[in-house]
Enzyme design. Sequence first.
Site, PDB file in Angstrom:
ATOM      1  N   GLU A 282      15.122  68.627   1.055  1.00 13.37           N
ATOM      2  CA  GLU A 282      14.393  68.637  -0.223  1.00 13.37           C
ATOM      3  C   GLU A 282      13.348  67.525  -0.244  1.00 13.37           C
ATOM      4  OE1 GLU A 282      14.982  66.230  -4.023  1.00 13.37           O
ATOM      5  OE2 GLU A 282      16.763  67.501  -3.782  1.00 13.37           O
ATOM      6  N   HIS A 283      13.724  66.328   0.222  1.00  9.24           N
ATOM      7  CA  HIS A 283      12.780  65.208   0.275  1.00  9.24           C
ATOM      8  C   HIS A 283      11.639  65.479   1.258  1.00  9.24           C
ATOM      9  CE1 HIS A 283      14.595  61.598  -1.844  1.00  9.24           C
ATOM     10  NE2 HIS A 283      15.505  62.547  -2.044  1.00  9.24           N
TER      11      HIS A 283
ATOM     12  N   GLU B 244      18.640  56.432  -3.184  1.00 11.40           N
ATOM     13  CA  GLU B 244      19.259  57.179  -4.283  1.00 11.40           C
ATOM     14  C   GLU B 244      20.758  56.952  -4.303  1.00 11.40           C
ATOM     15  OE1 GLU B 244      18.466  61.298  -5.073  1.00 11.40           O
ATOM     16  OE2 GLU B 244      16.434  61.149  -4.254  1.00 11.40           O
TER      17      GLU B 244
ATOM     18  N   GLU C  30      12.123  58.906   4.758  1.00 18.89           N
ATOM     19  CA  GLU C  30      12.796  59.731   3.760  1.00 18.89           C
ATOM     20  C   GLU C  30      14.314  59.570   3.830  1.00 18.89           C
ATOM     21  OE1 GLU C  30      11.465  61.116   1.244  1.00 18.89           O
ATOM     22  OE2 GLU C  30       9.488  60.512   1.947  1.00 18.89           O
TER      23      GLU C  30
ATOM     24  N   HIS D 203      19.890  67.904   0.954  1.00 17.92           N
ATOM     25  CA  HIS D 203      19.178  66.970   0.080  1.00 17.92           C
ATOM     26  C   HIS D 203      18.036  66.292   0.841  1.00 17.92           C
ATOM     27  CE1 HIS D 203      19.294  62.987  -2.372  1.00 17.92           C
ATOM     28  NE2 HIS D 203      18.388  63.802  -2.858  1.00 17.92           N
TER      29      HIS D 203
END
EC number: 3.4.24.-
Length: 574
Positions: free
Chosen positions: A75-76, A153, A146, A72
């Site tokens: 991905e950022h 999140e 990030e 994840h």
Amino acid sequence: MAVGLGNATAASGECGDILKARTDKREYRRIVLKNSLEVLLISDPETDKCAASMNVSVGSFSDPEGLEGLAHFLEHMLFYASEKYPEEDSYSKYITEHGGSTNAYTSTEDTNYHFDINTDSFDEALDRFAQFFIKPLMSADATMREIKAVDSEHQKNLLSDSWRLGQLQKHLSREDHPYHKFNTGNMDTLHGRPEAKGVNTRSELMKFYEEHYSANIMHLVVYGKENLDKTQGLVEELFQDVRNTNKDIPRFPGQPCTLDHLQVLVKVVPIMQGHELSVIWPVTPSIYHYEEAPCRYIGDLIGHEGEGSLFHALKILGWATGLYAGEADWSMEYSFFNVSIDLTDAGHEHMQDILGLLFKQIKVLQQSGVSQWIFDELSAICEAEFHYQAKIDPISYVVDISSNMTIYPTKHWLVGSSLPSKFNPAIIQKVLDELSPNNFRIFWESNKFEGQTDKVEPWYNTAYHLEKITKSTIQEWVQSAPDVNLLQPTPNVFIPTDFSLKDFKDKDIFPVVLRKTSFSRLWYKPDTLSICVYGNQHLKEIQSDKDKIRSPLIEIEDIVGFRKSQPLYGSLKL
């Protein structure tokens, strides 16, 4: 899995074996680039937005031990910058400035990147997008920023009951199976713990990218306004340098739950007010039988809301406001069938009766056998929905297809599992028999459990209490359940099968009066178009591309509750 050819020209071809909707006027072409990147090109001259989606067949299940959330986090980081476009966040800025949007998601076995944009800015946007997978700059300066974004999140998800319950279900599974993992990551997993162990997160990030991101396990969908030849040339130019290291798609065999994790009742304290009851069974994954659709068949029967259904009975008793049944969480190796019931306050007090009725209905279905006519109805409904579906926005469309490309053969990239077509009662019965009192997990959410729990899930701090429930207990609940006659649905005579347009030879020029009273007058004029009527004019002219069409309209005069000047809204079909 579709097998790619060695170069784009040899592998290309118009729609070919790809099944598309009868009303779909778009053109499709599958190509495979020289680096083994498989691509679906879509040409839609009518579109006002272009879009693209890249699906990479690696996700959170591949996170290294002790670095939960690394997939994840990667991905950022790919959004940050590239060697060709080094300005920080220039990709997202370009997309936004040209009327578009961009996003990505990381699932257990896939990571999907996607965007849409105005048609006149598509070429450069696609070039910027391609650099994600060619030479991204995962700068040290962006690393902590990030990580904080990932943590943000997670902090948001802490207040989501769906995230909390999902992680609790994972927590109560085999610790040696990747299903058990915490997959989104946070400040602790991506910074605190690695730093304490002397692990450099950025180095591990770059290692993860080099190890897993390979063109041969990527699937790209490009949705453009131009013809297929022009789009193909653009794609070959921009994506030919994506590195291919001939990786295999990671597989994770084995079932997440052992006998120790089954036959349990878990009482959970949610964030939101209310009560929900979920019963979950591990079953055979439907993906290997997607044309037979066993879980869809069973889900439609258990979730049926007509007279004689479980939900109808629960609603009459005042115990439930909603019921969902179907395959809820699956991979290529495992699957779970889920029945979720939204309970009223009274329903919360009758949990045992509700579960008794549920298992009673399942037993009725198991003993009744699988019916051809039920499957035929399901197949007819799905066929109508697919072939006459409305267009969805390009970005949603490309995301759906790129994720399908990893799973389905080329023929069914657009269809996925939405067209059940092969009746196989043995396969359906096998899954139906797996919904047994030996093979379940019950999750019961309610704020009334506050103060009655003794355990806490570590990632979301969800309070819960677990107790074992035996098969004999379920049988007692079935026997003591209310005497409700649970029945299978009756045939639906209103399912359409003929979608051909009727040609009216004798067309009426003017409406005719069907009814005239002292309170109202009703006119009728048959029309081959379905027209939405807005406003209170007696006759509304609607300008089309070809001619003017006069629509039929009801005139309402002096009826109690209406005024002559009150607008009439809705689709007028008489």
